[in-house]
Write a protein that holds these residues in place. Structure first.
Motif, mmCIF file in Angstrom:
data_model
loop_
_atom_site.group_PDB
_atom_site.id
_atom_site.type_symbol
_atom_site.label_atom_id
_atom_site.label_comp_id
_atom_site.label_asym_id
_atom_site.label_seq_id
_atom_site.Cartn_x
_atom_site.Cartn_y
_atom_site.Cartn_z
ATOM 1 N N ALA A 129 -17.200 -0.365 6.206
ATOM 2 C CA ALA A 129 -15.986 0.631 4.737
ATOM 3 C C ALA A 129 -16.132 0.808 3.540
ATOM 4 N N MET A 130 -16.747 -0.075 2.626
ATOM 5 C CA MET A 130 -16.762 -0.699 1.301
ATOM 6 C C MET A 130 -18.120 -0.126 1.580
ATOM 7 N N ASN A 131 -19.235 -0.525 2.000
ATOM 8 C CA ASN A 131 -20.600 -0.276 2.052
ATOM 9 C C ASN A 131 -20.687 1.361 2.275
ATOM 10 N N ALA A 132 -19.558 1.808 3.245
ATOM 11 C CA ALA A 132 -19.313 3.090 3.048
ATOM 12 C C ALA A 132 -19.487 4.447 1.933
ATOM 13 N N ALA A 133 -18.272 3.511 1.096
ATOM 14 C CA ALA A 133 -17.788 3.784 -0.051
ATOM 15 C C ALA A 133 -18.935 3.807 -1.079
ATOM 16 N N GLY A 134 -19.701 2.314 -1.074
ATOM 17 C CA GLY A 134 -20.658 2.123 -2.111
ATOM 18 C C GLY A 134 -21.775 3.212 -2.236
ATOM 19 N N VAL A 162 -12.766 3.086 -1.499
ATOM 20 C CA VAL A 162 -12.760 2.154 -0.687
ATOM 21 C C VAL A 162 -11.039 2.291 0.081
ATOM 22 N N LEU A 163 -9.749 2.245 -1.224
ATOM 23 C CA LEU A 163 -8.511 1.654 -0.106
ATOM 24 C C LEU A 163 -8.125 2.429 0.423
ATOM 25 N N GLU A 164 -8.531 4.182 0.439
ATOM 26 C CA GLU A 164 -8.731 5.088 1.536
ATOM 27 C C GLU A 164 -8.984 5.246 2.710
ATOM 28 N N HIS A 170 -6.173 6.954 7.380
ATOM 29 C CA HIS A 170 -6.122 8.870 7.313
ATOM 30 C C HIS A 170 -6.053 9.823 5.826
ATOM 31 N N GLY A 171 -6.429 8.709 5.277
ATOM 32 C CA GLY A 171 -6.618 10.059 3.858
ATOM 33 C C GLY A 171 -5.460 9.410 2.930
ATOM 34 N N LEU A 172 -5.729 10.159 1.757
ATOM 35 C CA LEU A 172 -4.552 9.812 1.115
ATOM 36 C C LEU A 172 -3.593 11.510 0.548
ATOM 37 N N PRO A 173 -2.199 11.605 0.618
ATOM 38 C CA PRO A 173 -1.363 12.484 0.912
ATOM 39 C C PRO A 173 -1.663 13.580 -0.443
ATOM 40 N N SER A 174 -2.958 12.999 -1.510
ATOM 41 C CA SER A 174 -3.467 13.723 -2.638
ATOM 42 C C SER A 174 -4.181 13.425 -3.059
ATOM 43 N N ASP A 175 -4.993 14.252 -4.173
ATOM 44 C CA ASP A 175 -5.925 14.167 -4.806
ATOM 45 C C ASP A 175 -5.846 12.779 -5.649
#
Length: 462
Positions: A129-134, A162-164, A170-175
C-alpha cells in the motif's frame, strides 16, 4: 562523541536555524518569542550542558540532555512522570484522550490493546500500500516536470494517501486535501504557546488559539463519526477489510479482553490522522530540502534507488542510505521538537533535585544538536546513520519517536512509509530550491515545519 571522516566538513550542508541565545530573555520577551516560535528561546548552554535547571515563566524547568539521565527519566523511573498539564490543555481538545494524551491505567490499557496492531508483521504487510501511494506521488510530480510545486503540500498528500490505503481502505468520507487543511489549521491554532496556559489560568477562560481550532475539531469529529459508522456496518455484514481501522475497532486488551470505548476509538483515530500524518509529511519535506542542498548525498541516493527499483516498488531492506537520509533529517528537524513531563513526586535526576510538580523536559531539537554528543551537529551528514556508524549512536541520544513506555507506537510504520515514499520521489524527479526562495527556517507548531513553506522546482529524471 560520534566522529566521522566523510564527507569533508567544508562540503557539508548546514541548514539555517535560529541561533542559540547567549543571554536569558526577560519574561515578556520570552512569552513573545515562545508564542512566535519556541525553538528561538533555547540558550547556548542547553546545547553544551548535560542538565540545565532554572526558574522561568513556567516555574522550575529542568532540561535533560544526558542519554543516561534520559534513560532514567523515560524508563527506569517513568512512573513518576506524567504528561504535563500544558500539553494536555493544548492537545486534548482536538485529539481527545487517546494514546498521546491519556495517563495512568487508562493509557496502559490503550497501549496494551493497540500494540498488536503495530507489530512488525502487520507493518511489513502495509508495504504494498505504501508503494502504491509512493508510485502515485511520483507520477504526480513527474507530470509537473518543469514547474514549481509546494513540496510541503505534496508530502501531506502522499501521507494522507498512505492513511487511506492502510487505515481507511474504503476511503475517507471527505476530500483528503480538506482533511489535510483541517489538520494544518488545528496545529497552527493550538501550536503557539498561550500565556494563559503558562500561568495556569483555569481552562474555563477562553484561549484564542483554541477558539480558532474549533472548526477543525468539529470537522475531525464529523469525519471520524462517519468512518466508524460506515466501518461497523461492514463488520456486521462480514465485509470489512482487515486494515488498521478494523483492527482498532476489534482490538481487545490481551489481559482483560476489554475493548476500547467509543471515545477512545475516536481519540486514537484522530491521533493517527493528525499526529501520524503531520509528522511523517514534515520529515519527508525536510529530507527533500536537505537533499536539494547536498549534491553528493542526492547523487548517492539516486544511484541507490535506481538500482533498487523493482516491478513491485521498493523494499526498505534495499534502501540503507535512504533510511539514513530520513534518520538524519529527523535528527536535524525532529518531528516533535520537545517532550515534557511533570514530576508526580520529588525526585533526583543525577545531582539535580526535581521538586514535586515541576517540569522536566527532553528536547530532541536540542539533544540532536548537542555539542557533546555529535560531531559537527548542525551539519547534514546521513552517514551518521549508515552501516556501523548507526550502531554507535547511544540509544537515548536520538529520539525522533520518543523513548520508554510512551515511545511512538507507530514508529516502524512511519519510518517504513518515509523510506518508501522518498525512494519513489527521488527515482522519478529531482527537486531544486529556487534561488529566490524565502529562508527555510524551522517553525515549531507542535511539530516542526518550514516557516515559509517549501516551494521547489521539479525536473523529471526518467
Amino acid at each position: 562523541m560520534l566522529s566521522l571522516t566523510t564527507p569533508a566538513p567544508d562540503a557539508r550542508f548546514r541548514p539555517r536555524v535560529p541561533p542559540p541565545l547567549r543571554e536569558p530573555m526577560g519574561l515578556f520577551a520570552f512569552l513573545r518569542a515562545a508564542r512566535a516560535n519556541p525553538i528561538t528561546t533555547w540558550m547556548a548552554d542547553h546545547f553544551t550542558m548535560p542538565v540545565v535547571a532554572g526558574e522561568g515563566a513556567m516555574g522550575r524547568v529542568t532540561v535533560v540532555s544526558d542519554p543516561d539521565l534520559i534513560r532514567y527519566l523515560f524508563v527506569e523511573n517513568a512512573r513518576n512522570y506524567r504528561k504535563d498539564d500544558l500539553q494536555r490543555r493544548v492537545l486534548a481538545p482536538g485529539l481527545g484522550n487517546g494514546l498521546l494524551t491519556a495517563e495512568g491505567d487508562e493509557w496502559r490499557l490503550q497501549r496494551r490493546t493497540l500494540a498488536p496492531i503495530f507489530n512488525a508483521r502487520t507493518v511489513e504487510g502495509f508495504a504494498p500500500a505504501m508503494n502504491a501511494a509512493g508510485a502515485r506521488i511520483a507520477r504526480r510530480l513527474a507530470r509537473r516536470g518543469g514547474q514549481r510545486v509546494d513540496v510541503a503540500l505534496e508530502m501531506t498528500r502522499v501521507t494522507l494517501d498512505v492513511l487511506e490505503r492502510t487505515i481507511f481502505t474504503h476511503g475517507l468520507p471527505s476530500d483528503p486535501d480538506a482533511l489535510g487543511r483541517a489538520i494544518t489549521r488545528f496545529l497552527e491554532a493550538v501550536g503557539p504557546i498561550d500565556p494563559l496556559d503558562v500561568f495556569g489560568v483555569p481552562a474555563v477562560v477562553p484561549r484564542i488559539g483554541r477558539l480558532r481550532a474549533r472548526p477543525a475539531i468539529r470537522f475531525f469529529a464529523e469525519v471520524v463519526d462517519e468512518l466508524i459508522e460506515r466501518r461497523r456496518r461492514l463488520m456486521r455484514a462480514g465485509e470489512a477489510p482487515q486494515d488498521l481501522l478494523t483492527l482498532l475497532l476489534a482490538a481487545q486488551d490481551p489481559e482483560t479482553g476489554q475493548g476500547l470505548t467509543d471515545l477512545e476509538v475516536k481519540a486514537n483515530i484522530v491521533t493517527f490522522i493528525a499526529a501520524g500524518h503531520e509528522t511523517t509529511a514534515n520529515a519527508l519535506g525536510w529530507a527533500l530540502y536537505c537533499l536539494s542542498q547536498d549534491e553528493a548525498a542526492r547523487a548517492r541516493l539516486e544511484a541507490e534507488v535506481d538500482a533498487a527499483a523493482g516491478a513491485d516498488g521498493f523494499a526498505v531492506a534495499d534502501l540503507p542510505f535512504a533510511k539514513a537520509v530520513m534518520e538524519e533529517a529527523m535528527r536535524l528537524f525532529p518531528p516533535v521538537p520537545f517532550m515534557s513531563r511533570q514530576a508526580i513526586a520529588e525526585d533526583r535526576i543525577g545531582r539535580i533535585k526535581i521538586p514535586r510538580g515541576s517540569l522536566v523536559m527532553v528536547a530532541p531539537y536540542v539533544l540532536h544538536r548537542h555539542r557533546t554528543l555529535w560531531d559537527d551537529p548542525d551539519a547534514f551528514v546521513p552517514d551518521r546513520f549508515h552501516g556501523a556508524a548507526r550502531a554507535a549512536i547511544p540509544r537515548f541520544a536520538y529520539l525522533p519517536f520518543g523513548a520508554g513506555p510512551r515511545v511512538c507506537i507507530g514508529q516502524s510504520f512511519s519510518l517504513q512509509e518515509q523510506v518508501i515514499a522518498l525512494a519513489h520521489i527521488v527515482h522519478a524527479v529531482r527537486l531544486a530550491l529556487p534561488a529566490d526562495h524565502a529562508p527555510v527556517i524551522p517553525l515549531h507548531r507542535v511539530t516542526l515545519r518550514p516557516e515559509h513553506g517549501l516551494r521547489m522546482d521539479v525536473a523529471r529524471r526518467h
